[in-house]
Design a protein around this motif. Structure first.
Motif, short mmCIF file in Angstrom:
data_model
loop_
_atom_site.label_atom_id
_atom_site.label_comp_id
_atom_site.label_asym_id
_atom_site.label_seq_id
_atom_site.Cartn_x
_atom_site.Cartn_y
_atom_site.Cartn_z
N HIS A 78 0.84 -1.19 0.00
CA HIS A 78 0.00 0.00 0.00
C HIS A 78 0.88 1.24 0.00
O HIS A 78 1.66 1.46 0.95
N VAL A 79 0.81 2.03 -1.06
CA VAL A 79 1.50 3.32 -1.12
C VAL A 79 0.45 4.40 -0.91
O VAL A 79 -0.51 4.53 -1.68
N ASN A 80 0.63 5.17 0.15
CA ASN A 80 -0.37 6.14 0.59
C ASN A 80 0.17 7.57 0.46
O ASN A 80 1.26 7.89 0.94
N GLY A 81 -0.60 8.42 -0.20
CA GLY A 81 -0.23 9.83 -0.31
C GLY A 81 -0.71 10.63 0.89
O GLY A 81 -1.76 10.34 1.47
N PHE A 82 0.06 11.65 1.25
CA PHE A 82 -0.30 12.49 2.40
C PHE A 82 -1.20 13.66 2.05
O PHE A 82 -1.54 14.46 2.92
N GLY A 83 -1.57 13.80 0.77
CA GLY A 83 -2.55 14.82 0.42
C GLY A 83 -2.13 15.73 -0.71
O GLY A 83 -2.98 16.27 -1.41
N ALA A 84 -0.82 15.95 -0.90
CA ALA A 84 -0.38 16.91 -1.91
C ALA A 84 0.62 16.31 -2.89
O ALA A 84 1.29 17.04 -3.62
N THR A 85 0.71 14.98 -2.94
CA THR A 85 1.64 14.33 -3.86
C THR A 85 0.88 13.74 -5.04
O THR A 85 -0.07 12.98 -4.83
N PRO A 86 1.25 14.06 -6.26
CA PRO A 86 0.52 13.56 -7.44
C PRO A 86 0.56 12.04 -7.54
O PRO A 86 1.53 11.40 -7.12
N LEU A 87 -0.50 11.49 -8.12
CA LEU A 87 -0.54 10.05 -8.34
C LEU A 87 0.62 9.56 -9.20
O LEU A 87 1.11 8.44 -9.04
N MET A 88 1.08 10.41 -10.13
CA MET A 88 2.22 10.03 -10.95
C MET A 88 3.41 9.65 -10.07
O MET A 88 4.10 8.64 -10.31
N GLU A 89 3.66 10.42 -9.02
CA GLU A 89 4.77 10.14 -8.12
C GLU A 89 4.47 8.94 -7.23
O GLU A 89 5.37 8.15 -6.93
N LEU A 90 3.22 8.80 -6.80
CA LEU A 90 2.86 7.67 -5.95
C LEU A 90 3.03 6.35 -6.69
O LEU A 90 3.50 5.35 -6.11
N TYR A 91 2.66 6.32 -7.96
CA TYR A 91 2.85 5.09 -8.73
C TYR A 91 4.33 4.81 -8.99
O TYR A 91 4.74 3.64 -9.07
N LEU A 92 5.13 5.85 -9.12
CA LEU A 92 6.57 5.65 -9.24
C LEU A 92 7.11 5.01 -7.95
O LEU A 92 7.92 4.08 -8.00
N VAL A 93 6.66 5.50 -6.80
CA VAL A 93 7.06 4.92 -5.52
C VAL A 93 6.63 3.47 -5.44
O VAL A 93 7.39 2.60 -4.98
N TYR A 94 5.41 3.19 -5.90
CA TYR A 94 4.95 1.80 -5.89
C TYR A 94 5.86 0.91 -6.74
O TYR A 94 6.23 -0.19 -6.32
N GLU A 95 6.23 1.38 -7.93
CA GLU A 95 7.10 0.59 -8.81
C GLU A 95 8.43 0.29 -8.13
O GLU A 95 8.93 -0.85 -8.17
N LEU A 96 9.00 1.27 -7.47
CA LEU A 96 10.28 1.07 -6.80
C LEU A 96 10.15 0.13 -5.61
O LEU A 96 11.02 -0.72 -5.37
N ALA A 97 9.04 0.27 -4.86
CA ALA A 97 8.82 -0.62 -3.72
C ALA A 97 8.58 -2.06 -4.20
O ALA A 97 9.06 -3.03 -3.60
N ALA A 98 7.84 -2.20 -5.31
CA ALA A 98 7.59 -3.53 -5.87
C ALA A 98 8.90 -4.17 -6.31
O ALA A 98 9.12 -5.38 -6.13
N GLN A 99 9.79 -3.38 -6.89
CA GLN A 99 11.10 -3.91 -7.28
C GLN A 99 11.89 -4.33 -6.05
O GLN A 99 12.54 -5.40 -6.04
N PHE A 100 11.85 -3.52 -4.99
CA PHE A 100 12.59 -3.82 -3.76
C PHE A 100 12.20 -5.19 -3.21
O PHE A 100 13.06 -6.02 -2.92
N TRP A 101 10.89 -5.42 -3.07
CA TRP A 101 10.47 -6.70 -2.49
C TRP A 101 10.48 -7.84 -3.51
O TRP A 101 10.70 -8.98 -3.15
N GLY A 102 10.28 -7.50 -4.78
CA GLY A 102 10.38 -8.54 -5.80
C GLY A 102 11.76 -9.15 -5.85
O GLY A 102 11.91 -10.37 -6.04
N GLN A 103 12.78 -8.32 -5.68
CA GLN A 103 14.16 -8.82 -5.68
C GLN A 103 14.44 -9.73 -4.49
O GLN A 103 15.41 -10.49 -4.50
N ARG A 104 13.59 -9.67 -3.48
CA ARG A 104 13.75 -10.48 -2.28
C ARG A 104 12.80 -11.68 -2.27
O ARG A 104 12.67 -12.35 -1.25
N GLY A 105 12.13 -11.90 -3.39
CA GLY A 105 11.27 -13.06 -3.52
C GLY A 105 9.91 -12.93 -2.87
O GLY A 105 9.22 -13.93 -2.64
#
Length: 329
Positions: free
Chosen positions: A254-281
């Protein structure tokens, strides 16, 4: 301060009225004292699930009132705990004969006022304390704060109650959901509480605040602003160290915005987080991205990871119909 308000004193009242009108098919607003409840009555014998807290975190909690989640939510003024009389009135209004379960974020005002309400309530009741913020150590004097993981706890318990789980079972599931959930946030700017009229803290153009809560408080460190990959690795590493998921583990990311961050950036954060845990299986079985537990107009986000087993996955997937979450119905 530039905000779309008429007056600070009427902001909450007018906002709640607009919310109730916009979602009149789902909720209804009680005004004396203020609480939001499900429009359709629950099945007799169902455990009533109630949460609440200061306003400024929308859609938490009012946006999660409805089928498969909360029976009622008690909103306080901005970043201010609701009062015991709100909680008491909400509990009495939505009691269906199965008892009442309060979902409480671990903040001093919320904990105290929900405890007072429970003591005054003649209906059988229990509480689940949410404490998912891993930016604080478990040994912290007041415990860890309840932040974006509150959504996961409310969804799991709400689904169980809808399926007929009794009060003791709902408590056990709420505690389990909290135990397998960890969150951490970063702010790129502070937020402006309308009554204060200025940011609650200041950051330079090249600074970020790591480990923030959701009430405009500072985090555990002010750090130089860096690239998104480094920020996500910092957040995810703390979460990973706390939960210690093993390869093959299914999770909700779950990537949660605090109110003033665009969805474009939130989805970028999600992609990076998914890579982080994907690399760990780690198997990301479910995802949620967007503004769900906000801090008024703060720029930044949090990452929440919840470990899923078959039981929690089924409860997450169970039908829900609220203003902010809706699926399978």
């Amino acid at each position: 301060m530039k905000k779309l308000i008429n007056a600070v004193d009427t902001l909450l009242e007018e906002s709640l009225q607009g919310f109730a009108k916009a979602h009149a098919d789902i909720v209804q607003l009680n005004t004396a004292p203020y609480f939001v409840r499900r429009k359709q009555p629950a099945t007799p014998g169902k455990v009533a699930i109630i949460s609440g807290g200061g306003s400024g975190h929308e859609p938490l909690h009012t946006g999660f009132v409805g089928l498969g989640m909360l029976d009622a939510a008690c909103p306080g003024q901005v970043f201010t705990s609701p009062t015991p009389d709100q909680m008491l009135a909400a509990a009495e209004a939505v009691d269906a004969g199965g008892g009442v379960l309060f979902i409480v974020k671990n903040y001093a005002g919320d904990v105290m006022n929900f405890e007072i309400a429970a003591e005054l309530l003649s209906i059988p009741s229990a509480s689940v304390l949410v404490s998912d913020d891993v930016s604080l150590p478990k040994s912290h004097s007041t415990g860890r704060r309840g932040v974006a993981g509150t959504l996961f706890v409310e969804k799991i318990v709400g689904a169980a109650a809808e399926q007929g789980a009794d009060l003791a079972r709902c408590v056990a599931l709420g505690e389990k959901a909290n135990r397998v959930t960890a969150s951490m946030g970063v702010a790129l700017s502070s937020c402006t509480v309308p009554a204060l009229g200025k940011p609650t803290f200041s950051l330079g153009d090249n600074e970020m605040e790591m480990g923030v809560g959701i009430h405009g408080e500072r985090g555990h460190a002010t750090l130089p602003l860096t690239d998104a990959t480094s920020i996500v690795e910092h957040l995810a590493s703390h979460i990973d160290q706390d939960l210690n998921p093993q390869p093959g583990q299914s999770v909700l990311l779950h990537v949660n915005g605090f109110g003033a961050t665009p969805l474009m950036e939130l989805y970028l954060v999600y992609e990076l987080a998914a890579q982080f845990w994907g690399q760990r299986g780690i198997h990301i079985a479910r995802s949620l991205v967007g503004n769900y537990t906000t801090s008024i107009d703060m720029a930044g986000c949090s990452i929440t990871l919840s470990l899923l087993d078959d039981e929690l996955l089924a409860l997450w997937d169970a039908p829900v119909h609220t203003a902010a979450l809706r699926w399978a119905c």
